[in-house]
Design a protein around this motif. Structure first.
Motif, PDB file in Angstrom:
ATOM      1  N   LEU A   1       0.849  -1.184   0.000  1.00 58.28           N
ATOM      2  CA  LEU A   1       0.000   0.000   0.000  1.00 58.28           C
ATOM      3  C   LEU A   1       0.888   1.239   0.000  1.00 58.28           C
ATOM      4  O   LEU A   1       1.974   1.213   0.583  1.00 58.28           O
ATOM      5  N   PRO A   2       0.424   2.311  -0.657  1.00 54.37           N
ATOM      6  CA  PRO A   2      -0.819   2.423  -1.431  1.00 54.37           C
ATOM      7  C   PRO A   2      -0.680   1.802  -2.823  1.00 54.37           C
ATOM      8  O   PRO A   2       0.434   1.610  -3.320  1.00 54.37           O
ATOM      9  N   THR A   3      -1.830   1.531  -3.425  1.00 55.86           N
ATOM     10  CA  THR A   3      -1.886   1.049  -4.801  1.00 55.86           C
ATOM     11  C   THR A   3      -3.038   1.766  -5.503  1.00 55.86           C
ATOM     12  O   THR A   3      -4.137   1.860  -4.948  1.00 55.86           O
ATOM     13  N   LEU A   4      -2.767   2.268  -6.697  1.00 55.86           N
ATOM     14  CA  LEU A   4      -3.782   2.978  -7.469  1.00 55.86           C
ATOM     15  C   LEU A   4      -4.112   2.175  -8.716  1.00 55.86           C
ATOM     16  O   LEU A   4      -3.225   1.787  -9.481  1.00 55.86           O
ATOM     17  N   LEU A   5      -5.392   1.925  -8.912  1.00 56.72           N
ATOM     18  CA  LEU A   5      -5.875   1.180 -10.079  1.00 56.72           C
ATOM     19  C   LEU A   5      -6.708   2.108 -10.945  1.00 56.72           C
ATOM     20  O   LEU A   5      -7.700   2.680 -10.492  1.00 56.72           O
ATOM     21  N   ASP A   6      -6.278   2.287 -12.201  1.00 55.44           N
ATOM     22  CA  ASP A   6      -7.016   3.097 -13.163  1.00 55.44           C
ATOM     23  C   ASP A   6      -7.184   2.261 -14.432  1.00 55.44           C
ATOM     24  O   ASP A   6      -6.270   2.146 -15.239  1.00 55.44           O
ATOM     25  N   ARG A   7      -8.353   1.651 -14.564  1.00 50.58           N
ATOM     26  CA  ARG A   7      -8.618   0.706 -15.648  1.00 50.58           C
ATOM     27  C   ARG A   7      -7.567  -0.417 -15.609  1.00 50.58           C
ATOM     28  O   ARG A   7      -7.496  -1.148 -14.642  1.00 50.58           O
ATOM     29  N   ASP A   8      -6.739  -0.520 -16.660  1.00 49.10           N
ATOM     30  CA  ASP A   8      -5.751  -1.606 -16.697  1.00 49.10           C
ATOM     31  C   ASP A   8      -4.401  -1.202 -16.104  1.00 49.10           C
ATOM     32  O   ASP A   8      -3.476  -2.016 -16.053  1.00 49.10           O
ATOM     33  N   LEU A   9      -4.303   0.031 -15.690  1.00 47.68           N
ATOM     34  CA  LEU A   9      -3.041   0.522 -15.136  1.00 47.68           C
ATOM     35  C   LEU A   9      -3.011   0.339 -13.620  1.00 47.68           C
ATOM     36  O   LEU A   9      -3.952   0.734 -12.915  1.00 47.68           O
ATOM     37  N   VAL A  10      -1.928  -0.235 -13.124  1.00 53.26           N
ATOM     38  CA  VAL A  10      -1.746  -0.407 -11.683  1.00 53.26           C
ATOM     39  C   VAL A  10      -0.451   0.282 -11.278  1.00 53.26           C
ATOM     40  O   VAL A  10       0.620  -0.017 -11.812  1.00 53.26           O
ATOM     41  N   LEU A  11      -0.556   1.210 -10.344  1.00 50.85           N
ATOM     42  CA  LEU A  11       0.611   1.936  -9.843  1.00 50.85           C
ATOM     43  C   LEU A  11       0.781   1.645  -8.358  1.00 50.85           C
ATOM     44  O   LEU A  11      -0.198   1.633  -7.607  1.00 50.85           O
ATOM     45  N   TYR A  12       2.034   1.414  -7.930  1.00 53.15           N
ATOM     46  CA  TYR A  12       2.251   1.059  -6.523  1.00 53.15           C
ATOM     47  C   TYR A  12       3.456   1.778  -5.932  1.00 53.15           C
ATOM     48  O   TYR A  12       4.137   1.263  -5.063  1.00 53.15           O
TER      49      TYR A  12
END
Length: 215
Positions: free
Chosen positions: A58-69
């Motif tokens: 954490l944190p993790t951001l999900l925007d459609r198919d994009l995952v940022l951590y």
């Protein structure tokens, strides 16, 4: 200040007690992004993160198919995806300077905050870290007599990184004195904490860190 509007549908896996999650929540609030916030903690990681985030963190951001951590990547992505209001300077030199300030905040202050939050070091070490963080913050107080934000006339991602640390000082056992030296820093803190986006970014756990001062 961002206008709250339905501009996107994202999912943000957030640690309600983490200053790294908090900095991203501030950016989301500044941008007025519609986001589903799922609160979790290191001992309660959502099972769905295992397949999306190789570090299961954490944190993790999900925007459609994009995952940022990584929080800095998230903040810059959000600033580019939703350009108004801009949270990094336009010109490359100033943008580079802002990124360098964030790097120094992480190297000089975030490591101390992380250790104090973890609290596993011996009492002598923790007290030394409190003293180091307090004195380091007091040393920068004069810069806020020159510009209202951290080395800038406008609120930027640098302030998004610093605000969660300053908010947590009482919870870390640090009380800033109210004197001539610290007055510019205290005024800066008040201006940050009064921002609509900052208030909107606070988790219930974070509100309790300064409960008497939260309306």
């Amino acid at each position: 200040m961002g206008v709250v509007a339905k501009r996107s549908s994202m999912t943000f896996f957030s640690d309600a007690n983490s200053h790294y999650s908090h900095r991203v929540r501030i950016v989301l609030a500044e941008k007025g992004v519609t986001v589903d916030v799922i609160e979790a903690d290191a001992d309660n990681i959502p099972a769905e993160l295992t397949d999306m985030n190789p570090y299961n963190s954490l944190p993790t951001l999900l925007d459609r198919d994009l995952v940022l951590y990584e929080s800095k990547v998230m903040m810059e992505y959000l600033d580019e995806r939703f350009p108004h209001p801009p949270l990094l300077p336009v010109y490359p030199v100033a943008r580079g300077a802002s990124r360098q300030y964030i790097y120094r905040i992480e190297r000089d202050w975030c490591v101390l905050v992380d250790s104090l939050v973890e609290g596993t070091a011996n009492a002598k070490t923790l007290e030394k870290q409190r003293k180091e963080l307090k004195e380091s913050l007091m040393a920068i107080a004069p810069i806020f007599t020159e510009k209202p934000y951290f080395m800038n006339e406008e609120f930027t991602l640098v302030d998004c990184c610093l605000a969660p640390i300053l908010w947590r000082l009482p919870a870390l056992g640090i009380e800033m004195p109210n004197n001539k030296q610290t007055k510019p820093l205290l005024a800066y803190m008040d201006s940050l904490f009064e921002r609509e986006s900052f208030q909107a970014s606070l988790s219930e756990m974070e509100k309790e860190m300064r409960a008497p001062q939260v309306g």
